[in-house]
Motif scaffolding. Structure first.
Motif, PDB file in Angstrom:
ATOM      1  N   VAL A 179       3.193  -6.747  25.523  1.00  0.00           N
ATOM      2  CA  VAL A 179       3.154  -6.112  24.201  1.00  0.00           C
ATOM      3  C   VAL A 179       2.397  -4.786  24.298  1.00  0.00           C
ATOM      4  N   TYR A 180       2.845  -3.820  23.527  1.00  0.00           N
ATOM      5  CA  TYR A 180       2.197  -2.511  23.484  1.00  0.00           C
ATOM      6  C   TYR A 180       1.363  -2.404  22.210  1.00  0.00           C
ATOM      7  N   LEU A 181       0.096  -2.055  22.365  1.00  0.00           N
ATOM      8  CA  LEU A 181      -0.820  -1.881  21.239  1.00  0.00           C
ATOM      9  C   LEU A 181      -1.155  -0.401  21.105  1.00  0.00           C
ATOM     10  N   THR A 182      -0.887   0.156  19.934  1.00  0.00           N
ATOM     11  CA  THR A 182      -1.167   1.566  19.704  1.00  0.00           C
ATOM     12  C   THR A 182      -1.746   1.747  18.306  1.00  0.00           C
ATOM     13  N   ALA A 183      -2.039   2.996  17.956  1.00  0.00           N
ATOM     14  CA  ALA A 183      -2.595   3.310  16.640  1.00  0.00           C
ATOM     15  C   ALA A 183      -2.200   4.732  16.298  1.00  0.00           C
ATOM     16  N   PHE A 184      -2.407   5.091  15.037  1.00  0.00           N
ATOM     17  CA  PHE A 184      -2.228   6.489  14.648  1.00  0.00           C
ATOM     18  C   PHE A 184      -3.393   6.921  13.783  1.00  0.00           C
ATOM     19  N   TYR A 185      -3.977   8.079  14.145  1.00  0.00           N
ATOM     20  CA  TYR A 185      -5.110   8.653  13.427  1.00  0.00           C
ATOM     21  C   TYR A 185      -4.637   9.927  12.742  1.00  0.00           C
ATOM     22  N   SER A 186      -4.716   9.955  11.403  1.00  0.00           N
ATOM     23  CA  SER A 186      -4.168  11.091  10.665  1.00  0.00           C
ATOM     24  C   SER A 186      -5.000  12.359  10.815  1.00  0.00           C
TER      25      SER A 186
ATOM     26  N   SER B  10       0.829  -1.211   0.000  1.00  0.00           N
ATOM     27  CA  SER B  10       0.000   0.000   0.000  1.00  0.00           C
ATOM     28  C   SER B  10       0.862   1.259   0.000  1.00  0.00           C
ATOM     29  N   GLY B  11       0.242   2.382  -0.324  1.00  0.00           N
ATOM     30  CA  GLY B  11       0.961   3.650  -0.353  1.00  0.00           C
ATOM     31  C   GLY B  11       1.529   4.036   0.999  1.00  0.00           C
ATOM     32  N   VAL B  12       0.754   3.833   2.071  1.00  0.00           N
ATOM     33  CA  VAL B  12       1.248   4.155   3.416  1.00  0.00           C
ATOM     34  C   VAL B  12       2.407   3.247   3.787  1.00  0.00           C
ATOM     35  N   ALA B  13       2.305   1.968   3.449  1.00  0.00           N
ATOM     36  CA  ALA B  13       3.368   1.007   3.765  1.00  0.00           C
ATOM     37  C   ALA B  13       4.678   1.376   3.084  1.00  0.00           C
ATOM     38  N   LEU B  14       4.625   1.725   1.810  1.00  0.00           N
ATOM     39  CA  LEU B  14       5.847   2.083   1.086  1.00  0.00           C
ATOM     40  C   LEU B  14       6.393   3.425   1.544  1.00  0.00           C
TER      41      LEU B  14
ATOM     42  N   GLY C  44      -4.372   1.145   9.489  1.00  0.00           N
ATOM     43  CA  GLY C  44      -5.218   0.923   8.322  1.00  0.00           C
ATOM     44  C   GLY C  44      -6.330  -0.051   8.593  1.00  0.00           C
ATOM     45  N   LEU C  45      -7.292  -0.089   7.659  1.00  0.00           N
ATOM     46  CA  LEU C  45      -8.446  -0.967   7.794  1.00  0.00           C
ATOM     47  C   LEU C  45      -8.689  -1.732   6.492  1.00  0.00           C
ATOM     48  N   LEU C  46      -7.601  -2.139   5.837  1.00  0.00           N
ATOM     49  CA  LEU C  46      -7.735  -2.801   4.548  1.00  0.00           C
ATOM     50  C   LEU C  46      -8.424  -4.150   4.655  1.00  0.00           C
ATOM     51  N   GLY C  47      -8.483  -4.709   5.863  1.00  0.00           N
ATOM     52  CA  GLY C  47      -9.147  -5.997   6.054  1.00  0.00           C
ATOM     53  C   GLY C  47     -10.653  -5.894   6.081  1.00  0.00           C
ATOM     54  N   GLY C  48     -11.183  -4.670   6.104  1.00  0.00           N
ATOM     55  CA  GLY C  48     -12.626  -4.495   6.057  1.00  0.00           C
ATOM     56  C   GLY C  48     -13.338  -4.631   7.390  1.00  0.00           C
ATOM     57  N   GLN C  49     -12.600  -4.894   8.458  1.00  0.00           N
ATOM     58  CA  GLN C  49     -13.189  -4.957   9.804  1.00  0.00           C
ATOM     59  C   GLN C  49     -12.769  -3.711  10.566  1.00  0.00           C
ATOM     60  N   TRP C  50     -13.754  -3.029  11.185  1.00  0.00           N
ATOM     61  CA  TRP C  50     -13.490  -1.713  11.753  1.00  0.00           C
ATOM     62  C   TRP C  50     -13.196  -1.745  13.252  1.00  0.00           C
ATOM     63  N   THR C  51     -13.721  -2.745  13.964  1.00  0.00           N
ATOM     64  CA  THR C  51     -13.569  -2.776  15.417  1.00  0.00           C
ATOM     65  C   THR C  51     -13.155  -4.167  15.881  1.00  0.00           C
ATOM     66  N   LEU C  52     -12.633  -4.227  17.115  1.00  0.00           N
ATOM     67  CA  LEU C  52     -12.268  -5.489  17.741  1.00  0.00           C
ATOM     68  C   LEU C  52     -13.454  -6.040  18.528  1.00  0.00           C
ATOM     69  N   GLU C  53     -13.725  -7.330  18.362  1.00  0.00           N
ATOM     70  CA  GLU C  53     -14.782  -7.977  19.115  1.00  0.00           C
ATOM     71  C   GLU C  53     -14.181  -9.101  19.955  1.00  0.00           C
ATOM     72  N   HIS C  54     -14.745  -9.288  21.137  1.00  0.00           N
ATOM     73  CA  HIS C  54     -14.313 -10.374  22.029  1.00  0.00           C
ATOM     74  C   HIS C  54     -12.800 -10.303  22.270  1.00  0.00           C
TER      75      HIS C  54
ATOM     76  N   ILE D 144       5.551  -4.092  14.671  1.00  0.00           N
ATOM     77  CA  ILE D 144       4.659  -4.411  13.548  1.00  0.00           C
ATOM     78  C   ILE D 144       3.821  -3.190  13.214  1.00  0.00           C
ATOM     79  N   LEU D 145       3.891  -2.794  11.947  1.00  0.00           N
ATOM     80  CA  LEU D 145       2.995  -1.767  11.419  1.00  0.00           C
ATOM     81  C   LEU D 145       1.882  -2.496  10.668  1.00  0.00           C
ATOM     82  N   ASP D 146       0.643  -2.284  11.096  1.00  0.00           N
ATOM     83  CA  ASP D 146      -0.474  -3.035  10.532  1.00  0.00           C
ATOM     84  C   ASP D 146      -1.437  -2.123   9.785  1.00  0.00           C
ATOM     85  N   LEU D 147      -1.590  -2.396   8.478  1.00  0.00           N
ATOM     86  CA  LEU D 147      -2.562  -1.673   7.666  1.00  0.00           C
ATOM     87  C   LEU D 147      -3.790  -2.519   7.354  1.00  0.00           C
ATOM     88  N   VAL D 148      -3.830  -3.735   7.865  1.00  0.00           N
ATOM     89  CA  VAL D 148      -4.988  -4.613   7.648  1.00  0.00           C
ATOM     90  C   VAL D 148      -6.100  -4.256   8.621  1.00  0.00           C
ATOM     91  N   GLY D 149      -5.743  -4.035   9.898  1.00  0.00           N
ATOM     92  CA  GLY D 149      -6.721  -3.622  10.888  1.00  0.00           C
ATOM     93  C   GLY D 149      -7.115  -4.723  11.846  1.00  0.00           C
TER      94      GLY D 149
END
Length: 319
Positions: A257-264, A153-157, A236-246, A210-215
């Motif tokens: 492990v540290y879980l974070t995100a970035f919102y542009s 993806s463009g963000v990945a490159l 990113g949300l390229l996997g088509g799932q927007w939220t975490l369940e269960h 790990i940089l994750d653009l799948v989501g």
């Protein structure tokens, strides 16, 4: 002016290039002459009807680079001044950048200092700003082994270019669903490519960052491949799932492990200028995979939706 109108949600055939009046200046807004803009996955989702808050007809486009044509804020802006705009409600609540001119709220227009030519500058805003936010949140070190999920993806490159320009000894691996792209990704600068099938990486390797653009759909698999005290950053949300369940955070993050995100959307002029200063200092490579015209907007969307999609696609307006 020329603009691209989407009358109703659907396929790329809904992108219609039309003539329409240049927007009239109003208080609190400024008129931008658009020099170029990048195409983003979120715009494809919106065109397809997956943005419930967006009503049609609409001119899409969540980012642009250009110059001030006219302004209601002469204290901050002057005609001809080089500016960038990203996010806000551009292309969603009001018409966006798929045009030759756009009227934007003054608070989401950012004057920047850079020597980049328009064809490079147009490839920066959303992709590199998101990549740079992730770069910072991942607390990268030269010794890190880094995995990028959805590395074509463009963000990945953009992220890869930021890392290789500033931390050349860091090892960066890409995941990939389409094996036919492997040679191109290695040529882009990745040290290794791992195939992903049905959301699962075909490897037992672990990584520091790990940089994750799948989501959210990839979180469980990502956590299986991260080292003790590692950092996972979702952008990113390229996997088509927007939220975490269960999601059980204590068990999921049991390896400290540290879980974070970035919102542009977390953007201001200082943060953007920091990015452009970083690009200049480290001589970061900026390159669009495809440079097209406004009349080729359908081709741009079709390419990004296709199996061969790689990197950033930009639209440049003629002088």
């Amino acid at each position: 002016m020329k603009a691209v109108i989407v009358e109703k949600a659907g396929g790329s055939e809904q992108l219609k290039v039309v003539d329409r009046p240049i927007p009239e200046l109003k208080e609190g807004w400024s008129l931008i002459k658009i020099k170029g803009f990048g195409i983003n996955r979120s715009e494809i989702f919106t065109r397809q009807g997956y943005s419930p808050s967006v009503t049609f007809p609409r001119v899409l486009g969540i980012e642009c680079v250009g110059v001030i044509e006219a302004t209601s804020d002469s204290q901050r802006f002057t005609p001809g001044q080089r500016v960038v705009s990203i996010m806000g409600e551009m292309g969603r609540d009001f018409d966006g950048s798929y045009a030759e001119y756009v009227l934007l709220p003054n608070q989401q227009i950012y004057p920047i200092k850079t020597d980049l030519p328009w064809e490079k500058l147009a490839a920066v805003p959303e992709s590199y700003y998101t990549a740079y936010g992730a770069y910072k949140n991942l607390k990268l070190k030269a010794s890190d082994r880094i995995l990028v999920r959805a590395g074509a993806s463009g963000v990945a490159l953009a992220f890869l270019n930021l890392v290789k320009s500033s931390l050349p000894k860091a090892s960066v691996t890409s995941s990939l669903r389409n094996p036919a792209k492997k040679a191109k990704l290695l040529a882009s600068g990745y040290d290794q490519v791992i195939i992903e099938r049905e959301g699962i990486l075909e490897t037992n390797q672990t990584f520091d960052k790990i940089l994750d653009l799948v989501g959210p759909s990839a979180v469980d698999d990502n956590l299986n491949h991260i080292k003790e005290n590692g950092i996972l950053c979702i952008v990113g949300l390229l996997g088509g799932q927007w939220t975490l369940e269960h999601f059980d955070p204590i068990m999921a993050l049991q390896k400290n492990v540290y879980l974070t995100a970035f919102y542009s959307g977390n953007v201001d002029v200082d943060k953007l200028q920091e990015l452009f200063d970083f690009i200049a200092t480290h001589k970061v490579e900026i390159r669009a995979e495809k440079i097209l015209s406004l009349e080729q907007i359908k081709e741009a969307h079709d390419y990004l939706e296709g199996a061969e999609a790689l990197g950033k696609v930009i639209i440049l307006n003629e002088e």
